[in-house]
Design a protein around this motif. Sequence first.
Motif, PDB file in Angstrom:
ATOM      1  N   UNK A  51       3.783   4.031  -3.938  1.00  0.00           N
ATOM      2  CA  UNK A  51       3.038   5.066  -3.231  1.00  0.00           C
ATOM      3  C   UNK A  51       2.829   3.857  -2.075  1.00  0.00           C
ATOM      4  N   UNK A  52       1.807   3.121  -1.978  1.00  0.00           N
ATOM      5  CA  UNK A  52       1.558   2.500  -1.523  1.00  0.00           C
ATOM      6  C   UNK A  52       2.903   1.523  -0.728  1.00  0.00           C
ATOM      7  N   UNK A  53       3.377   0.703  -1.531  1.00  0.00           N
ATOM      8  CA  UNK A  53       4.553   0.093  -1.043  1.00  0.00           C
ATOM      9  C   UNK A  53       5.683   0.657   0.202  1.00  0.00           C
ATOM     10  N   UNK A  54       5.740   2.231  -0.469  1.00  0.00           N
ATOM     11  CA  UNK A  54       6.731   2.839   0.485  1.00  0.00           C
ATOM     12  C   UNK A  54       6.462   3.080   2.291  1.00  0.00           C
ATOM     13  N   UNK A  55       4.375   3.488   1.505  1.00  0.00           N
ATOM     14  CA  UNK A  55       3.929   3.934   3.096  1.00  0.00           C
ATOM     15  C   UNK A  55       3.731   2.233   3.605  1.00  0.00           C
ATOM     16  N   UNK A  56       3.575   1.194   2.979  1.00  0.00           N
ATOM     17  CA  UNK A  56       3.686   0.127   3.815  1.00  0.00           C
ATOM     18  C   UNK A  56       4.783  -0.136   4.596  1.00  0.00           C
ATOM     19  N   UNK A  57       5.603  -0.290   3.761  1.00  0.00           N
ATOM     20  CA  UNK A  57       7.577  -0.227   4.543  1.00  0.00           C
ATOM     21  C   UNK A  57       7.514   1.025   5.746  1.00  0.00           C
ATOM     22  N   UNK A  58       6.902   2.467   5.223  1.00  0.00           N
ATOM     23  CA  UNK A  58       7.764   3.364   6.762  1.00  0.00           C
ATOM     24  C   UNK A  58       6.978   2.829   7.904  1.00  0.00           C
ATOM     25  N   UNK A  59       5.578   1.551   7.588  1.00  0.00           N
ATOM     26  CA  UNK A  59       5.209   1.565   9.146  1.00  0.00           C
ATOM     27  C   UNK A  59       5.964   0.281   9.265  1.00  0.00           C
TER      28      UNK A  59
END
Length: 106
Positions: A51-59
């Motif tokens: 979840x953290x990786x996905x949130x980082x990549x989205x930004x």
Amino acid sequence: MDATVAEQAIRYPTDLGLLNEARELSERIIDALYANSPQPRTKKPRTYREIARKAYLSIAKQKHPSNTKRRAAIRQQLQYLRRNLGHIEAMLTAYPMVRLCRYPIG
């Protein structure tokens, strides 16, 4: 002193990429501590790495994220990192003699 020799690529402590690297490093430390824990296997601490990786990549993939989105992403990564550091602290106090020598972190 000559100013042309000064480092140009210094990252700010609030840089989103730097926070992501710190979060990933803390996850590796948790993995190493859990692998070497002397207690019978309990559940591994939650890190929310996907979840953290996905949130980082989205930004990180956006060209010009708004200040609101950027600040929210930084706050989110800081919260993930704070949670991981709490897990590391708890694991080190519970098992002070854990050896990390067999599992290099870097």
